[in-house]
Design a protein around this motif. Structure first.
Motif, PDB file in Angstrom:
ATOM      1  N   ARG A  12       0.834  -1.211   0.000  1.00 21.25           N
ATOM      2  CA  ARG A  12       0.000   0.000   0.000  1.00 21.25           C
ATOM      3  C   ARG A  12       0.869   1.262   0.000  1.00 21.25           C
ATOM      4  O   ARG A  12       0.584   2.235  -0.704  1.00 21.25           O
ATOM      5  N   LEU A  13       1.935   1.256   0.795  1.00 17.87           N
ATOM      6  CA  LEU A  13       2.821   2.420   0.875  1.00 17.87           C
ATOM      7  C   LEU A  13       3.528   2.657  -0.454  1.00 17.87           C
ATOM      8  O   LEU A  13       3.690   3.815  -0.879  1.00 17.87           O
ATOM      9  N   LEU A  14       3.952   1.586  -1.119  1.00 15.81           N
ATOM     10  CA  LEU A  14       4.597   1.705  -2.429  1.00 15.81           C
ATOM     11  C   LEU A  14       3.584   2.186  -3.474  1.00 15.81           C
ATOM     12  O   LEU A  14       3.888   3.076  -4.276  1.00 15.81           O
ATOM     13  N   GLU A  15       2.400   1.603  -3.447  1.00 16.08           N
ATOM     14  CA  GLU A  15       1.333   1.947  -4.388  1.00 16.08           C
ATOM     15  C   GLU A  15       0.957   3.429  -4.300  1.00 16.08           C
ATOM     16  O   GLU A  15       0.722   4.085  -5.317  1.00 16.08           O
ATOM     17  N   ARG A  16       0.914   3.955  -3.094  1.00 20.53           N
ATOM     18  CA  ARG A  16       0.540   5.360  -2.886  1.00 20.53           C
ATOM     19  C   ARG A  16       1.715   6.324  -3.076  1.00 20.53           C
ATOM     20  O   ARG A  16       1.551   7.530  -2.979  1.00 20.53           O
ATOM     21  N   GLY A  17       2.911   5.773  -3.306  1.00 17.88           N
ATOM     22  CA  GLY A  17       4.083   6.615  -3.540  1.00 17.88           C
ATOM     23  C   GLY A  17       4.679   7.199  -2.274  1.00 17.88           C
ATOM     24  O   GLY A  17       5.436   8.168  -2.324  1.00 17.88           O
ATOM     25  N   TRP A  18       4.366   6.605  -1.117  1.00 19.47           N
ATOM     26  CA  TRP A  18       4.900   7.102   0.150  1.00 19.47           C
ATOM     27  C   TRP A  18       6.250   6.478   0.497  1.00 19.47           C
ATOM     28  O   TRP A  18       6.999   7.014   1.312  1.00 19.47           O
ATOM     29  N   VAL A  19       6.543   5.352  -0.132  1.00 19.46           N
ATOM     30  CA  VAL A  19       7.828   4.656   0.038  1.00 19.46           C
ATOM     31  C   VAL A  19       8.290   4.232  -1.346  1.00 19.46           C
ATOM     32  O   VAL A  19       7.478   3.925  -2.218  1.00 19.46           O
ATOM     33  N   ARG A  20       9.604   4.208  -1.550  1.00 14.91           N
ATOM     34  CA  ARG A  20      10.154   3.657  -2.786  1.00 14.91           C
ATOM     35  C   ARG A  20      11.121   2.533  -2.425  1.00 14.91           C
ATOM     36  O   ARG A  20      11.714   2.534  -1.348  1.00 14.91           O
ATOM     37  N   SER A  21      11.252   1.617  -3.347  1.00 16.36           N
ATOM     38  CA  SER A  21      12.133   0.466  -3.174  1.00 16.36           C
ATOM     39  C   SER A  21      13.228   0.559  -4.221  1.00 16.36           C
ATOM     40  O   SER A  21      12.942   0.742  -5.409  1.00 16.36           O
ATOM     41  N   THR A  22      14.473   0.469  -3.772  1.00 13.20           N
ATOM     42  CA  THR A  22      15.606   0.542  -4.689  1.00 13.20           C
ATOM     43  C   THR A  22      16.528  -0.646  -4.455  1.00 13.20           C
ATOM     44  O   THR A  22      16.443  -1.323  -3.421  1.00 13.20           O
ATOM     45  N   GLN A  23      17.406  -0.893  -5.414  1.00 12.63           N
ATOM     46  CA  GLN A  23      18.349  -1.999  -5.293  1.00 12.63           C
ATOM     47  C   GLN A  23      19.308  -1.738  -4.138  1.00 12.63           C
ATOM     48  O   GLN A  23      19.919  -0.681  -4.064  1.00 12.63           O
ATOM     49  N   GLY A  24      19.381  -2.690  -3.219  1.00 11.54           N
ATOM     50  CA  GLY A  24      20.316  -2.605  -2.104  1.00 11.54           C
ATOM     51  C   GLY A  24      21.509  -3.500  -2.355  1.00 11.54           C
ATOM     52  O   GLY A  24      21.827  -3.813  -3.509  1.00 11.54           O
ATOM     53  N   ALA A  25      22.140  -3.942  -1.305  1.00 14.43           N
ATOM     54  CA  ALA A  25      23.288  -4.834  -1.410  1.00 14.43           C
ATOM     55  C   ALA A  25      22.829  -6.221  -1.858  1.00 14.43           C
ATOM     56  O   ALA A  25      21.849  -6.756  -1.339  1.00 14.43           O
ATOM     57  N   GLY A  26      23.512  -6.784  -2.834  1.00 12.74           N
ATOM     58  CA  GLY A  26      23.158  -8.117  -3.313  1.00 12.74           C
ATOM     59  C   GLY A  26      21.767  -8.129  -3.908  1.00 12.74           C
ATOM     60  O   GLY A  26      21.416  -7.295  -4.725  1.00 12.74           O
ATOM     61  N   ARG A  27      20.957  -9.089  -3.464  1.00  9.41           N
ATOM     62  CA  ARG A  27      19.580  -9.193  -3.965  1.00  9.41           C
ATOM     63  C   ARG A  27      18.593  -8.401  -3.114  1.00  9.41           C
ATOM     64  O   ARG A  27      17.415  -8.354  -3.420  1.00  9.41           O
TER      65      ARG A  27
END
Length: 147
Positions: free
Chosen positions: A79-94
């Motif tokens: 829900r947080l990602l869908e609403r644009g309140w959080v973003r997910s980016t590539q971290g260490a490894g997978r």
């Protein structure tokens, strides 16, 4: 009718886990009621606040800090990602790192007055001794379970 000392009555009346779950449902209702106009539930707000306080941060760290399993985090995080309140980016490894967006940080600021209302309502309903005891108990559990 069972007597007051029966196993069923003892478990029903004394089980800490059962009582904490009831407390959790009551507290959740208090917070969700005041946060509803902002389009967010308290479980989502707690994830957003943890991400904002520590981001960018791996999802596994949020699970550890909030004592959530991955599927529970995933439901709120979607829900947080869908609403644009959080973003997910590539971290260490997978791993994927989570970070609050400007919109997520603005939401936190916008809900703070409502959250304060819920805090005060919870203190009034539960009393200062109980709310203080809850904070102490969770902090003690956090220290005992750290690692």
């Amino acid at each position: 009718m069972e007597n007051a000392d029966s196993p069923e009555r003892r478990i029903e009346g004394e089980c800490f886990a059962g009582r904490v779950r009831i407390l959790s449902r009551v507290a959740t209702r208090i917070y969700d009621d005041v946060l509803r106009p902002h389009g967010v539930r308290v479980s989502q707000m707690n994830v957003l606040a943890a991400v904002a306080a520590r981001g960018p941060v791996p999802a596994s760290e949020i699970c550890r800090r909030l004592r959530l399993d991955k599927s529970t985090l995933s439901r709120d995080l979607d829900r947080l990602l869908e609403r644009g309140w959080v973003r997910s980016t590539q971290g260490a490894g997978r791993a994927r790192d989570l970070e609050a967006t400007d919109g997520g940080r603005a939401l936190i600021r916008a809900v703070l007055p409502a959250w304060d209302v819920a805090q005060e309502r919870a203190r009034r309903v539960l009393g200062a001794a109980v709310t203080g005891g809850i904070l102490e108990a969770v902090n003690a559990l956090g220290e005992a379970c750290a690692g």
